[in-house]
Design a protein around this motif. Structure first.
Motif, PDB file in Angstrom:
ATOM      1  N   PHE A   1     109.455  -2.685 -46.907  1.00 28.85           N
ATOM      2  CA  PHE A   1     110.360  -2.271 -45.876  1.00 28.85           C
ATOM      3  C   PHE A   1     109.755  -2.974 -44.631  1.00 28.85           C
ATOM      4  O   PHE A   1     108.532  -2.652 -44.455  1.00 28.85           O
ATOM      5  N   TYR A   2     110.574  -3.749 -43.587  1.00 27.48           N
ATOM      6  CA  TYR A   2     110.126  -3.745 -42.575  1.00 27.48           C
ATOM      7  C   TYR A   2     109.991  -2.847 -41.661  1.00 27.48           C
ATOM      8  O   TYR A   2     111.235  -2.155 -41.086  1.00 27.48           O
ATOM      9  N   HIS A   3     109.058  -2.240 -40.931  1.00 32.52           N
ATOM     10  CA  HIS A   3     108.677  -1.316 -39.912  1.00 32.52           C
ATOM     11  C   HIS A   3     108.497  -1.759 -38.643  1.00 32.52           C
ATOM     12  O   HIS A   3     107.427  -1.303 -38.005  1.00 32.52           O
ATOM     13  N   GLY A   4     109.212  -3.068 -38.214  1.00 33.39           N
ATOM     14  CA  GLY A   4     108.799  -3.502 -36.812  1.00 33.39           C
ATOM     15  C   GLY A   4     108.122  -4.916 -36.949  1.00 33.39           C
ATOM     16  O   GLY A   4     108.045  -5.943 -36.243  1.00 33.39           O
ATOM     17  N   GLU A   5     107.540  -5.132 -38.334  1.00 39.02           N
ATOM     18  CA  GLU A   5     106.590  -6.449 -38.419  1.00 39.02           C
ATOM     19  C   GLU A   5     107.514  -7.512 -38.633  1.00 39.02           C
ATOM     20  O   GLU A   5     108.727  -7.339 -38.925  1.00 39.02           O
ATOM     21  N   HIS A   6     107.031  -8.643 -37.886  1.00 34.91           N
ATOM     22  CA  HIS A   6     108.029  -9.906 -37.738  1.00 34.91           C
ATOM     23  C   HIS A   6     109.279  -9.542 -37.021  1.00 34.91           C
ATOM     24  O   HIS A   6     110.033 -10.276 -36.913  1.00 34.91           O
ATOM     25  N   GLY A   7     109.133  -8.580 -36.298  1.00 36.96           N
ATOM     26  CA  GLY A   7     110.092  -8.321 -35.231  1.00 36.96           C
ATOM     27  C   GLY A   7     111.703  -7.773 -36.025  1.00 36.96           C
ATOM     28  O   GLY A   7     112.707  -7.825 -35.414  1.00 36.96           O
ATOM     29  N   LEU A   8     111.177  -6.925 -37.090  1.00 36.35           N
ATOM     30  CA  LEU A   8     112.522  -6.771 -37.987  1.00 36.35           C
ATOM     31  C   LEU A   8     112.314  -5.315 -38.108  1.00 36.35           C
ATOM     32  O   LEU A   8     111.019  -4.721 -38.659  1.00 36.35           O
ATOM     33  N   ILE A   9     113.388  -4.592 -38.574  1.00 40.02           N
ATOM     34  CA  ILE A   9     113.522  -3.380 -38.962  1.00 40.02           C
ATOM     35  C   ILE A   9     114.486  -3.203 -40.273  1.00 40.02           C
ATOM     36  O   ILE A   9     115.562  -3.419 -40.058  1.00 40.02           O
ATOM     37  N   GLY A  10     114.073  -2.874 -41.607  1.00 36.20           N
ATOM     38  CA  GLY A  10     114.925  -2.716 -42.539  1.00 36.20           C
ATOM     39  C   GLY A  10     114.829  -3.863 -43.747  1.00 36.20           C
ATOM     40  O   GLY A  10     113.547  -4.088 -43.697  1.00 36.20           O
ATOM     41  N   LYS A  11     115.808  -4.112 -44.216  1.00 38.29           N
ATOM     42  CA  LYS A  11     115.409  -5.347 -45.449  1.00 38.29           C
ATOM     43  C   LYS A  11     116.402  -6.561 -45.152  1.00 38.29           C
ATOM     44  O   LYS A  11     116.088  -7.478 -45.547  1.00 38.29           O
ATOM     45  N   VAL A  12     117.741  -6.135 -44.670  1.00 32.55           N
ATOM     46  CA  VAL A  12     118.755  -7.257 -44.239  1.00 32.55           C
ATOM     47  C   VAL A  12     119.212  -7.092 -42.719  1.00 32.55           C
ATOM     48  O   VAL A  12     119.076  -5.714 -42.703  1.00 32.55           O
ATOM     49  N   GLU A  13     119.976  -7.571 -42.110  1.00 36.29           N
ATOM     50  CA  GLU A  13     120.687  -7.065 -41.110  1.00 36.29           C
ATOM     51  C   GLU A  13     122.322  -6.719 -41.258  1.00 36.29           C
ATOM     52  O   GLU A  13     122.940  -7.218 -42.003  1.00 36.29           O
ATOM     53  N   LEU A  14     122.433  -5.731 -40.896  1.00 40.93           N
ATOM     54  CA  LEU A  14     123.694  -4.990 -40.859  1.00 40.93           C
ATOM     55  C   LEU A  14     124.435  -4.829 -39.826  1.00 40.93           C
ATOM     56  O   LEU A  14     123.695  -4.509 -38.552  1.00 40.93           O
ATOM     57  N   ASP A  15     125.861  -5.115 -39.568  1.00 43.14           N
ATOM     58  CA  ASP A  15     126.444  -4.623 -38.628  1.00 43.14           C
ATOM     59  C   ASP A  15     126.714  -3.016 -38.553  1.00 43.14           C
ATOM     60  O   ASP A  15     126.055  -2.162 -39.443  1.00 43.14           O
ATOM     61  N   ARG A  16     127.265  -2.485 -37.444  1.00 45.26           N
ATOM     62  CA  ARG A  16     127.520  -0.915 -37.358  1.00 45.26           C
ATOM     63  C   ARG A  16     128.456  -0.696 -38.329  1.00 45.26           C
ATOM     64  O   ARG A  16     128.498   0.648 -38.300  1.00 45.26           O
ATOM     65  N   ASP A  17     129.131  -1.345 -39.099  1.00 45.77           N
ATOM     66  CA  ASP A  17     129.971  -0.747 -40.242  1.00 45.77           C
ATOM     67  C   ASP A  17     129.303  -0.955 -41.511  1.00 45.77           C
ATOM     68  O   ASP A  17     129.818  -0.469 -42.592  1.00 45.77           O
ATOM     69  N   GLY A  18     128.066  -1.288 -41.448  1.00 47.83           N
ATOM     70  CA  GLY A  18     127.305  -1.455 -43.023  1.00 47.83           C
ATOM     71  C   GLY A  18     127.377  -2.742 -43.465  1.00 47.83           C
ATOM     72  O   GLY A  18     126.917  -2.783 -44.515  1.00 47.83           O
ATOM     73  N   THR A  19     128.238  -3.711 -42.929  1.00 48.73           N
ATOM     74  CA  THR A  19     128.157  -5.065 -43.672  1.00 48.73           C
ATOM     75  C   THR A  19     127.075  -5.842 -43.440  1.00 48.73           C
ATOM     76  O   THR A  19     126.258  -5.828 -42.367  1.00 48.73           O
ATOM     77  N   ILE A  20     126.353  -6.555 -44.523  1.00 50.66           N
ATOM     78  CA  ILE A  20     125.419  -7.392 -44.654  1.00 50.66           C
ATOM     79  C   ILE A  20     125.522  -8.731 -43.810  1.00 50.66           C
ATOM     80  O   ILE A  20     126.850  -9.403 -44.170  1.00 50.66           O
ATOM     81  N   ILE A  21     125.184  -8.983 -42.627  1.00 53.55           N
ATOM     82  CA  ILE A  21     125.608  -9.992 -41.919  1.00 53.55           C
ATOM     83  C   ILE A  21     124.609 -11.135 -41.840  1.00 53.55           C
ATOM     84  O   ILE A  21     124.737 -12.314 -41.331  1.00 53.55           O
ATOM     85  N   ARG A  22     123.402 -10.857 -42.605  1.00 57.33           N
ATOM     86  CA  ARG A  22     122.203 -11.827 -42.467  1.00 57.33           C
ATOM     87  C   ARG A  22     121.134 -11.137 -43.267  1.00 57.33           C
ATOM     88  O   ARG A  22     120.795 -10.138 -43.281  1.00 57.33           O
ATOM     89  N   ARG A  23     120.923 -12.241 -44.213  1.00 56.21           N
ATOM     90  CA  ARG A  23     119.692 -11.893 -45.174  1.00 56.21           C
ATOM     91  C   ARG A  23     118.264 -12.675 -44.618  1.00 56.21           C
ATOM     92  O   ARG A  23     118.317 -13.714 -44.303  1.00 56.21           O
TER      93      ARG A  23
END
Length: 465
Positions: free
Chosen positions: A275-297
């Motif tokens: 899980f990204y805890h801020g490493e590489h400027g990311l938090i999570g595993k993929v990017e989600l919008d506010r509705d929980g849709t995967i918008i970027r892997r």
């Protein structure tokens, strides 16, 4: 002879948090198994994330090339449970990860502890204040409040999910496992996956006296929304969850010993990803919008792709560390070997037993870790191509292409592709050759055949995994 095999998957268990791997989380029971067994430092998943990884686990195949998260089995998929059932093993799956109840895994016994999933709890009858700014948390809000409603009904630590999973596994050993001629038990704990909700006394081991927003289930997004203090506390909550999981893992191991199973049972511990805890400027595993849709892997750097693998074999070597490159299908081939079952020709993995026994120094010289190819025609996903010296990020349509010298830059912080494009192009060729070797569908090979170091400017909004 190895009579029994227990495979434990603790979802989202980062290698660099485990004490035996040099991490700062308190994991005495994981460390004990590592001392009595062997550790692999360069074990990587093939298919990412949760569901695809478990399809690899059950088939011993690189399923990201032809499977989606959901959907049934294909003709080429021969499940390890079928082989074990045929060989006379009693097989059981106990866990709370959503995949336990989402597809037929062919185990004789399945015990699915419900509640961790897409929170089928949306019947919230009162409102609880969130512990952080809603915009910093994974939404929708109703889901978060439903989770919290569940938690306030817990009477103590034992009501949390990891304790329940390991207690149920203990009960299965009591009632069935110790009476079986031979058994294969798979324990699938969703913890330490977020939400991170261990008792406060675990979190306080790592960040006492904290005051501020608690990102117990942070938004999957670039990390700019969280302060460094909030990110540090997020890591403390995660470390606390890891330590709680370790405690109940230890409870289960004590049961294995008390029931007289320790000396003829192999114990294997691993996970599906980090899980990204801020490493590489990311938090999570993929990017989600506010509705929980995967918008970027996102690309799969070592933070998320180098995962723990610890194997304790009764009578086998102890305290050894191996840096050989290996992947999920290789673990399945190893389990076949341990059980004395012939590895079927459908399995694409290579057993690690020759490495453990000192008869081999490596089993593969390249690894591929990837999101699934299910949306290839609309949008190609990122994949990670790793050798001993290099990490090449195939960005697909969603991310820039990157290259890292792992000897000089193990944290993958300095992308040197522009100055070393020839190396990247050679790794790209090896990637395509590897896809052909594992029988990847031609359409996906053709879509990836051309080296192009820039992502597409226009992409479909929603992605699948």
């Amino acid at each position: 002879m190895i009579r029994n095999i227990i495979l434990i998957i603790c979802d989202t268990l980062r290698q660099d948090y485990c004490g035996c791997y040099g991490g700062y989380a308190h994991t005495p029971n994981v460390d004990m198994v590592a001392r009595e067994g062997v550790m692999f430092t360069h074990f990587l998943p093939a298919s990412f994330p949760t569901g695809p990884f478990r399809k690899d686990i059950l088939t011993g195949r690189f399923t990201f090339t032809y499977h989606a998260w959901r959907g049934g089995w294909q003709e080429k998929d021969y499940l390890i449970t079928d082989a074990f059932n045929k060989a006379g093993f009693t097989t059981a799956l106990i866990g709370d990860t959503m995949t336990v109840g989402s597809f037929d895994s062919h185990f004789q016994y399945v015990d699915f502890i419900r509640g961790q999933g897409p929170v089928a709890l949306y019947s919230v009858d009162f409102k609880l204040p969130l512990p952080a700014d809603e915009n910093k948390l994974r939404t929708p809000r109703e889901r978060l409040q439903a989770l919290m409603e569940q938690w306030v009904r817990w009477r103590g630590e034992e009501d949390r999910f990891a304790p329940r999973v390991f207690k149920r596994a203990h009960q299965w050993l009591e009632n069935f496992g110790r009476k079986a001629k031979r058994f294969f038990l798979m324990i699938d704990s969703f913890d330490p996956h977020e939400p991170w909700n261990p008792p406060r006394y675990y979190i306080d081991q790592y960040d006492p006296n904290y005051e501020g927003d608690e990102l117990f289930e942070p938004a999957y997004a670039p990390s700019g929304y969280a302060s460094e203090k909030e990110i540090q506390h997020m890591r403390a909550m995660y470390a606390g969850e890891v330590t709680m999981v370790d405690r109940w893992f230890g409870f289960f191991l004590e049961g294995v010993k008390y029931m007289g199973l320790w000396d003829d049972t192999a114990i294997i511990l691993t996970t599906d990803h980090g899980f990204y805890h801020g490493e590489h400027g990311l938090i999570g595993k993929v990017e989600l919008d506010r509705d929980g849709t995967i918008i970027r892997r996102w690309p799969l750097y070592d933070t998320i792709a180098r995962i723990p693998l610890i194997i304790r074999i009764p009578g086998g070597p102890s305290g050894e560390r191996y840096s050989v490159l290996c992947q999920t299908p290789d673990l399945m081939a190893t389990i076949y070997d341990l059980a004395g079952i012939e590895i079927p020709n459908t399995c694409q993995g290579k057993s690690l037993i020759p490495v453990i026994s000192g008869k081999a120094d490596e089993i593969r010289d390249i690894t591929i870790t990837s999101h699934t190819y299910v949306t290839d025609k609309e949008c190609r996903c990122p994949s990670s191509i790793r050798t001993e010296d290099w990490l090449y990020i195939y960005g697909g349509d969603e991310w820039q292409y990157e290259l890292y010298n792992l000897k000089e830059d193990p944290g993958q912080e300095n992308n040197i592709l522009q100055k070393n494009q020839d190396i990247a192009e050679e790794l790209h060729k090896r990637y395509i050759s590897w896809l052909k070797e594992v029988g990847c569908p031609e359409v996906s090979i053709d879509l990836r055949s051309k080296f192009n170091d820039k992502p597409r400017e226009s992409l479909p909004y929603a992605k699948l995994i």
